[in-house]
Design a protein around this motif. Structure first.
Motif, short mmCIF file in Angstrom:
data_model
loop_
_atom_site.label_atom_id
_atom_site.label_comp_id
_atom_site.label_asym_id
_atom_site.label_seq_id
_atom_site.Cartn_x
_atom_site.Cartn_y
_atom_site.Cartn_z
N VAL A 82 0.82 -1.14 -0.23
CA VAL A 82 -0.09 0.06 -0.01
C VAL A 82 0.88 1.12 0.12
O VAL A 82 2.10 1.23 0.68
CB VAL A 82 -0.97 0.07 1.34
CG1 VAL A 82 -0.26 0.06 2.76
CG2 VAL A 82 -2.05 1.18 0.98
N GLU A 128 -8.05 4.29 -1.76
CA GLU A 128 -9.05 3.74 -0.75
C GLU A 128 -9.79 4.67 0.14
O GLU A 128 -10.77 4.64 0.69
CB GLU A 128 -8.15 2.75 0.21
CG GLU A 128 -7.60 1.57 -0.64
CD GLU A 128 -8.87 0.56 -0.50
OE1 GLU A 128 -9.62 0.51 0.39
OE2 GLU A 128 -8.65 -0.23 -1.63
N GLU A 181 -8.13 3.48 -7.28
CA GLU A 181 -7.16 2.73 -6.32
C GLU A 181 -6.96 3.29 -5.06
O GLU A 181 -6.17 3.03 -4.03
CB GLU A 181 -5.74 2.43 -7.10
CG GLU A 181 -5.08 3.71 -7.39
CD GLU A 181 -5.31 4.16 -9.05
OE1 GLU A 181 -6.42 3.96 -9.45
OE2 GLU A 181 -4.37 4.42 -9.59
N ALA A 233 -6.35 -1.55 4.08
CA ALA A 233 -6.38 -1.42 2.70
C ALA A 233 -5.56 -2.78 1.92
O ALA A 233 -5.97 -3.23 1.12
CB ALA A 233 -5.65 -0.32 2.02
N VAL A 234 -4.73 -3.19 2.80
CA VAL A 234 -3.93 -4.56 2.42
C VAL A 234 -4.79 -6.05 2.91
O VAL A 234 -4.66 -6.60 2.08
CB VAL A 234 -2.58 -4.48 2.83
CG1 VAL A 234 -1.90 -5.69 2.29
CG2 VAL A 234 -1.89 -3.19 2.05
N PRO A 267 -8.86 -5.78 1.41
CA PRO A 267 -9.36 -4.70 0.31
C PRO A 267 -10.56 -4.88 -0.11
O PRO A 267 -11.18 -5.68 0.18
CB PRO A 267 -8.17 -5.45 -0.87
CG PRO A 267 -8.30 -6.67 -0.11
CD PRO A 267 -8.35 -6.90 0.99
N PRO A 278 -3.27 -0.20 -3.84
CA PRO A 278 -3.89 0.64 -3.15
C PRO A 278 -3.40 2.01 -2.70
O PRO A 278 -2.11 1.84 -2.05
CB PRO A 278 -4.67 -0.26 -1.70
CG PRO A 278 -4.03 -1.39 -1.99
CD PRO A 278 -2.81 -1.45 -3.12
#
Length: 185
Positions: A77, A142, A140, A165-166, A169, A112
């Motif tokens: 990210v 977030e 992309e 976000a990782v 997702p 992201p």
């Protein structure tokens, strides 16, 4: 489930990337800020998701474009940091940083991005009116977090959102470009 999370902080010089990292780790605003922080690893037992988290700082003045490309490839990210008081750092998100991170990458494999508005202690109001069009343009992205390294405002939240976000997702589930929920298993 991922074994670790690698967060890369990018942005124009003097937006506060290093200060954000040092404020997170030291739990206070640093008196002296180096040009770049060394890579930090936060152990799994102190993160909400129980996953080791590596935080990487990038400095345009200290590192080459080649090093930057290598760090982008390794990142899970990317946090693009801007200064809420400097309009040109917001403009660079669209014109420089997002194309650098995901330019030419297929839609399904984009890294992201979390937008990070730093120095919120120096501004009244929000920078979101300038950020929303950018968020709408790039799927992309977030989320966006406004924070202050000086006041320690939203620092841990910023890194939590990056980790989330990782590990959780939204991209595989919802395609904002097509405005459809995917049902691939």
């Amino acid at each position: 489930m991922r074994r670790h999370v690698r967060i890369l902080l990018l942005g124009e010089p003097k937006v506060g990337k290093t200060s954000l990292i040092m404020s997170l780790v030291g739990e206070e605003f640093p008196n002296e800020v180096p040009a770049r922080a060394e890579e930090i690893t936060i152990p799994a037992d102190v993160t909400p998701e129980k996953v080791p988290t590596h935080i990487v700082d990038y400095s345009e003045t200290e590192q080459t474009d080649e090093v930057l490309r290598q760090e982008i490839v390794k990142a899970n990210v990317v946090c693009v940091v801007y200064d809420v008081t400097q309009e040109e750092t917001i403009d660079k998100i669209r014109t420089k940083w997002i194309p650098l991170v995901n330019g030419g990458v297929e839609k399904g494999s984009k890294i992201p991005i979390i937008l990070v508005g730093n120095k919120s202690d120096l501004r009244t109001g929000s920078s979101m009116e300038n950020i929303l069009p950018i968020m709408n343009q790039f799927s992309e992205i977030e989320t966006c977090v406004e924070c202050s390294a000086r006041n320690l405002k939203n620092i841990s939240e910023l890194f939590y959102y990056a980790q989330k976000a990782v590990l959780h997702p939204t991209a595989p589930l919802y395609d904002p470009e097509d405005k459809q929920v995917r049902v691939e298993l």
